[in-house]
Design an enzyme around this catalytic site. Structure first.
Site, PDB file in Angstrom:
ATOM      1  CG  ASN A 133      14.870  47.385 -12.618  1.00 32.81           C
ATOM      2  OD1 ASN A 133      15.340  48.433 -12.228  1.00 32.81           O
ATOM      3  ND2 ASN A 133      15.515  46.245 -12.486  1.00 32.81           N
ATOM      4  CG  ASP A 134      13.820  43.446 -10.823  1.00 34.97           C
ATOM      5  OD1 ASP A 134      13.589  43.777 -11.981  1.00 34.97           O
ATOM      6  OD2 ASP A 134      14.804  42.766 -10.489  1.00 34.97           O
TER       7      ASP A 134
END
Ligand code: FRU
Length: 536
Positions: A109-110
């Site tokens: 994800n991020d």
């Protein structure tokens, strides 16, 4: 007793999954009940969580306890690094991007800790190696000299310690001489009800590869804020350091918390900012801060704000606000605008290059979506391409970084009179001029396609991925554009993504696009001029 003797009683370090340290208790989560000493088997044991609980009163030497906690964390980390070794090998998959960053296996994800330090770019990302699921996150680590070729590095941080055992959550990096400092959120869950405990933590490295954890530097929550408080961004402002945190107020309104520090180690609460935006979502995640052409900007991920139109049904938004910081560092926010009007753009981070450019990347994916066609092969999500941000005449402009030109392998001239053309590849770049009423189909095969069309009546650009293999998420995005004779597009295409830069970077739309392997045709209807086409 000492912590080390507790570990011994619990079957030794290889039987310990995590050590938790809430208030008056020490909780040891174990693998195998049979390995506990007979004495511990009498101790309070939670069968469901596989956790043994001790009272902290059993600890004799409190000073030693702190350092033993870190020592145990390092041992658990060693084990975790060994366990993930098989998951570092990239699995083959027809949806694997050609030139974007994707996880070898598991879930990305991020982006995290994006920084230029000691002659190279460092980029970390949130990674759960074992499945396409949001579980205890690691920090994967990549380095690059040119923002194009990325080198896999040993995983920087694992969820090994009492302060981050349920996820080494997102954060940023600071480059201080030869030290690379990572500020991140330690995420911990306690008991069956999974009470969330968050602290802001520090890890440092002098070789840029191996990191030493120092534990929480902000151990408490800001006043009036729930444990949804995370994603530290540290900046230098007026001769002191500020830490920006995404936060949720106790009345479930998203806000920005700011701490200050003289030395990056001791932090004091300064302010909770954002009241001038009113009720603007229930949580703000992943702040960033930078200055473009003398204007300060803050990036936030507000969750639960109103969507720009009815085809947008996702709670997770991304955006940028103008920021005015007063002497003390308190920020006034205004003029929210989305950074990306596509489907998949979240939790962006930026850095400044040695030649002064502001470069941003983001998670090309969204929370809640874990079932894309690539999940069948054990991996999901990727990062967006790197874009340069600038600000002139009141407009934010985002353009693909100039380094991408290195990827241009072959210039292709498309026959003007043929409506359809097979590029035999999904990795390409297009420059297109489109008149209102025109439509461009990309990633096209007999079974499907993705379409960009310009609706003349409403002067709206539609990005439609309803005829693709997508399993989750919205399928239509729309963006009203200022009146003009034609619309200029720069399109970056990869195996499972399309990123569309509109009117020289005045707006961007990013999307994951899953189509059949042979979906390599492009076709057009109406006045659509392909000005340039490069295969990557
Ligand atoms: C944003 C986010 C962050 C958090 C991280 C956990 O996508 O929810 O707020 O730190 O992901 O992986």
């Amino acid at each position: 007793m000492s912590l080390l003797s507790i570990i011994k009683e619990c079957g030794g370090i290889s039987n310990v999954v995590r050590v938790l340290n809430p208030d008056s208790r020490i909780i040891i989560e174990i693998l195998d009940f049979d390995l506990l000493s007979s004495q511990v088997k009498q101790q309070a044991y939670n069968l469901q969580l596989k956790q043994v609980t001790y009272s902290k009163n059993v600890i004799e030497n409190k000073d030693e306890f702190e350092s033993q906690l870190l020592q145990v964390g390092r041992l658990i980390a060693q084990q975790q690094l060994q366990d993930i070794t098989p998951y570092i090998k990239p699995v083959e998959c027809e949806y694997r991007p050609d030139w974007h960053i994707s996880p070898p296996q598991g879930l990305l994800n991020d982006p995290n800790g994006f920084i230029y330090h000691q002659g190279q770019y460092h980029l970390f990302y949130q990674w759960y190696p074992y499945a396409c699921a949001h579980k205890d996150k690691y920090w994967a680590h990549l380095t690059s000299k040119d923002l194009i070729n990325w080198q896999w590095q040993p995983v920087a941080l694992t969820p090994s310690d009492w302060f981050d055992s349920h996820g080494v959550f997102s954060g940023h990096a600071v480059s201080q001489d030869d030290e690379l400092m990572l500020f991140y959120t330690g995420n911990v869950r306690i008991d069956e009800q999974r009470d969330r405990h968050t602290t802001q933590c520090l890890a440092t490295s002098t070789d840029g590869i191996h990191f030493t954890k120092h534990g929480p530097v902000v151990p408490e929550l800001p006043p009036g804020v729930t444990p949804h408080c995370r994603d530290p961004k540290v900046i230098r402002h007026n001769d002191r350091w500020l830490m920006l945190l995404g936060a949720q107020r106790e009345d479930e309104i998203g806000r920005l918390a700011i701490y200050q520090s003289e030395d990056l180690k001791t932090w004091t609460f300064l302010a909770l900012c954002g009241d001038e935006l009113g009720d603007f979502g229930y949580m703000w995640e992943c702040p960033d801060f930078f200055t473009l052409n003398k204007q300060d900007f803050i990036v936030i991920g507000p969750q639960g704000i109103e969507s720009p139109n009815k085809s947008h049904t996702v709670a997770h938004h991304n955006g940028i606000v103008k920021a005015t910081l007063d002497e003390s560092g308190k920020a006034l926010l205004s003029d929210f605008q989305h950074l990306d009007y596509g489907f998949d753009f979240y939790a962006p981070q930026s850095l400044q290059t040695p030649d002064g450019r502001r470069i941003m990347t983001a998670w090309m994916g969204l929370p809640d979506e874990v079932d894309h066609p690539s999940s069948d092969n054990g991996w999901i999500h990727q990062l967006t391409t790197f874009r340069e941000l600038s600000y002139a005449n009141g407009k934010l402009i985002q353009t693909p970084i100039k380094e991408l030109e290195k990827l241009r392998r072959e210039h292709v001239v498309l026959p003007q009179d043929e409506p359809s053309f097979d590029l035999e590849s999904k990795a390409f770049e297009l420059k297109v001029s489109m008149e209102w009423g025109g439509a461009l189909r990309l990633h096209q095969s007999d079974q499907g396609y993705c379409e960009i069309r310009l609706d003349k009546a409403t002067q709206t650009l539609f990005f439609d991925r309803s005829n693709t293999l997508l399993r989750e998420g919205d399928t239509l995005r729309e963006l009203a554009l200022p009146h003009s004779d034609s619309v200029q597009l720069q399109i970056l295409s990869d195996t499972s993504s399309l990123e569309v830069f509109i009117n020289n970077g005045e707006a961007v739309m990013s999307a994951r696009v899953f189509t059949a392997k042979d979906a390599t045709k492009i076709s057009r209807a109406g006045e659509v001029d392909i000005l340039d086409c490069w295969l990557y």
